[in-house]
Write a protein that holds these residues in place. Structure first.
Motif, PDB file in Angstrom:
ATOM      1  N   ALA A  14      -7.211   2.121  -0.812  1.00  0.00           N
ATOM      2  CA  ALA A  14      -7.756   3.480  -0.731  1.00  0.00           C
ATOM      3  C   ALA A  14      -8.454   3.731   0.597  1.00  0.00           C
ATOM      4  O   ALA A  14      -8.437   4.840   1.134  1.00  0.00           O
ATOM      5  N   SER A  15      -9.054   2.679   1.137  1.00  0.00           N
ATOM      6  CA  SER A  15      -9.752   2.800   2.417  1.00  0.00           C
ATOM      7  C   SER A  15      -8.994   2.039   3.498  1.00  0.00           C
ATOM      8  O   SER A  15      -8.402   0.995   3.236  1.00  0.00           O
ATOM      9  N   ASN A  16      -9.029   2.571   4.710  1.00  0.00           N
ATOM     10  CA  ASN A  16      -8.363   1.915   5.838  1.00  0.00           C
ATOM     11  C   ASN A  16      -9.307   1.033   6.649  1.00  0.00           C
ATOM     12  O   ASN A  16      -8.979   0.637   7.758  1.00  0.00           O
TER      13      ASN A  16
ATOM     14  N   GLY B   1     -11.454  -2.384   7.730  1.00  0.00           N
ATOM     15  CA  GLY B   1     -11.021  -3.774   7.846  1.00  0.00           C
ATOM     16  C   GLY B   1     -11.269  -4.603   6.614  1.00  0.00           C
ATOM     17  O   GLY B   1     -10.463  -5.459   6.238  1.00  0.00           O
ATOM     18  N   GLU B   2     -12.371  -4.352   5.924  1.00  0.00           N
ATOM     19  CA  GLU B   2     -12.701  -5.129   4.728  1.00  0.00           C
ATOM     20  C   GLU B   2     -11.695  -4.873   3.607  1.00  0.00           C
ATOM     21  O   GLU B   2     -11.248  -5.804   2.926  1.00  0.00           O
ATOM     22  N   ALA B   3     -11.324  -3.600   3.428  1.00  0.00           N
ATOM     23  CA  ALA B   3     -10.356  -3.260   2.382  1.00  0.00           C
ATOM     24  C   ALA B   3      -8.981  -3.843   2.704  1.00  0.00           C
ATOM     25  O   ALA B   3      -8.276  -4.339   1.815  1.00  0.00           O
ATOM     26  N   ILE B   4      -8.588  -3.772   3.974  1.00  0.00           N
ATOM     27  CA  ILE B   4      -7.304  -4.344   4.392  1.00  0.00           C
ATOM     28  C   ILE B   4      -7.314  -5.855   4.183  1.00  0.00           C
ATOM     29  O   ILE B   4      -6.341  -6.443   3.699  1.00  0.00           O
ATOM     30  N   ALA B   5      -8.421  -6.503   4.516  1.00  0.00           N
ATOM     31  CA  ALA B   5      -8.541  -7.956   4.340  1.00  0.00           C
ATOM     32  C   ALA B   5      -8.391  -8.328   2.869  1.00  0.00           C
ATOM     33  O   ALA B   5      -7.691  -9.293   2.523  1.00  0.00           O
ATOM     34  N   GLU B   6      -9.036  -7.561   1.996  1.00  0.00           N
ATOM     35  CA  GLU B   6      -8.946  -7.844   0.561  1.00  0.00           C
ATOM     36  C   GLU B   6      -7.520  -7.648   0.058  1.00  0.00           C
ATOM     37  O   GLU B   6      -7.014  -8.453  -0.743  1.00  0.00           O
TER      38      GLU B   6
ATOM     39  N   ALA C  59      -4.584   0.250  13.169  1.00  0.00           N
ATOM     40  CA  ALA C  59      -3.227   0.817  13.232  1.00  0.00           C
ATOM     41  C   ALA C  59      -3.027   1.831  12.114  1.00  0.00           C
ATOM     42  O   ALA C  59      -2.415   2.890  12.318  1.00  0.00           O
ATOM     43  N   PHE C  60      -3.567   1.546  10.922  1.00  0.00           N
ATOM     44  CA  PHE C  60      -3.426   2.473   9.796  1.00  0.00           C
ATOM     45  C   PHE C  60      -4.198   3.769  10.052  1.00  0.00           C
ATOM     46  O   PHE C  60      -3.727   4.862   9.703  1.00  0.00           O
ATOM     47  N   VAL C  61      -5.375   3.651  10.637  1.00  0.00           N
ATOM     48  CA  VAL C  61      -6.150   4.854  10.981  1.00  0.00           C
ATOM     49  C   VAL C  61      -5.384   5.692  12.004  1.00  0.00           C
ATOM     50  O   VAL C  61      -5.284   6.925  11.884  1.00  0.00           O
TER      51      VAL C  61
END
Length: 398
Positions: free
Chosen positions: A351-353, A355-360, A382-384
């Protein structure tokens, strides 16, 4: 050079275990199968080398119990080249390491241009290692001396190769990430058996008729059963291309099958009744296979631009970022991050772009800790950027 002997008697085996216990340091391990000749993937020769012990060539079909060898060496580091290829057949006889060093994987992580054993040996040790028997039928008995020499060399140089790679990994600051990768290979669970293994037939993706797919299924199952019964590689009985030739235009009579020139292979005519019975079952079956198999994988990336422009932008920009990181780390992109992981993340992002959300999300998919640390923040950026690019493209122009 003294004549090499294969260890096949209880006395020879016990002596080998004793000598391996007396050695020191890592143990080089390799296994030879008879892929392409036999149905099974069992080991027909297991080679080991340890400094202070020597080289040992075990004959698994003649050794009913490897438990004392396992107990003797389980605490040592096992050095293998392309460990994922050999671990299954080693475990089949009860040999299972607790710590490995994979020389092929280390070479990949170091960005070496060629990672085959011969190439790695030549680069690190300056020794030319001939690979002329790599595709031999290792179920042959007795094994020729030239094959045994080849097999022994595969392990006798491996510990020296390991030492050279350890030094290079240390100099490159990659010791910890390499250890993480080695453990991931060692601990990886085998893939669950496919519910429809016949769909692995080469070229089957082009067959769209459920009836023709039923014929393919029955022929594959008949071939697999006969291959298992006779312990012969399926492709040596009738190759995939022969099954596909029948499937594309199934003959309506036994004679029609016999007359089909593209239906060949060593058992294509001697077992004609078997294959014709399979064709008949396929033609008469009420259980027709689905033409498409549902799965949870994202669609092919070529379709993303039309179906999901933002996912397409995420994938393009994230791939560029991961490629750049791989170049900085001097390693192949696929070793930095499994391409399928990146595709899944781009298609179904968190849901969030940040770094922590991507890492998870990467961790949940199966990325290793060091891979997450190396890529998560740059993928998030890159997603942002992708979201902004799509938003800009959708704004009306004045």
């Amino acid at each position: 050079m003294d004549e090499l002997r294969v260890i096949e008697t209880p006395a020879e085996y016990d002596e080998a275990v004793r000598r391996l216990l007396e050695g020191e340091g890592p143990i080089a391990v390799d296994a030879e199968r008879a892929s392409g000749f036999k149905y099974s993937q069992r080991a027909y020769l297991i080679q080991m080398y340890r400094r202070g012990s020597g080289t040992f060539l075990f004959d698994p079909p003649q050794i009913p119990d490897f438990s004392s060898l396992q107990e003797a060496i389980v605490g040592a580091e096992w050095v293998l080249h392309a460990a994922s290829q050999d671990l299954a057949c080693l475990r089949e006889v009860g040999l299972d390491p607790s710590l490995i060093f994979d020389t092929e994987l280390a070479a990949r992580l170091l960005g070496m241009p060629r990672v085959g054993l011969a190439a790695v040996v030549e680069e690190l040790l300056g020794v030319h290692l001939a690979k002329e028997h790599s595709a031999a039928d290792w179920s042959t008995r007795p094994l020729p001396q030239s094959w045994l020499t080849y097999a022994a060399l595969d392990v006798e140089l491996l510990v020296d190769v390991r030492d050279g790679l350890v030094q290079r990994l240390d100099e490159a600051g990659k010791t910890e990430l390499a250890a993480e990768e080695f453990e991931a290979v060692r601990a990886r669970e085998p893939k669950p058996a496919s519910a429809e293994p016949w769909r692995r037939l080469s070229g089957i993706h082009a067959v769209r008729s459920p009836r023709n797919l039923a014929v393919a299924r029955e022929l594959w199952l008949a071939r697999d059963a006969f291959a298992s019964e006779t312990d012969v590689a399926p492709g040596r009985l009738i190759p995939d291309a022969s099954i596909l030739a029948v499937v594309k235009d199934p003959p309506r009579t036994r004679k029609g099958l016999a007359d089909l020139r593209a239906f060949n292979g060593r058992a294509s005519r001697t077992e004609l009744d078997r294959w014709w019975a399979a064709v008949e079952r396929g033609l008469a079956s009420d259980e027709l296979p689905a033409t498409r198999v549902p799965n949870d994988a994202p669609p092919p990336p070529r379709a993303w631009a039309m179906r999901n422009p933002e996912a397409d932008a995420r994938l393009r920009l994230a791939k560029a970022a991961v490629t750049e990181i791989a170049e900085e780390l001097t390693m192949p992109v696929e070793n930095l991050l499994t391409p399928d992981h990146l595709r899944r993340l781009a298609w179904t992002p968190p849901a969030s772009n940040d770094g922590e959300a991507i890492a998870e999300a990467l961790t949940t998919i199966g990325a290793r800790r060091w891979q997450v640390a190396a890529t998560a923040q740059r993928i998030a950026l890159a997603f942002v950027e992708a979201a902004q690019a799509v938003d800009d493209a959708e704004k009306p122009t004045s």
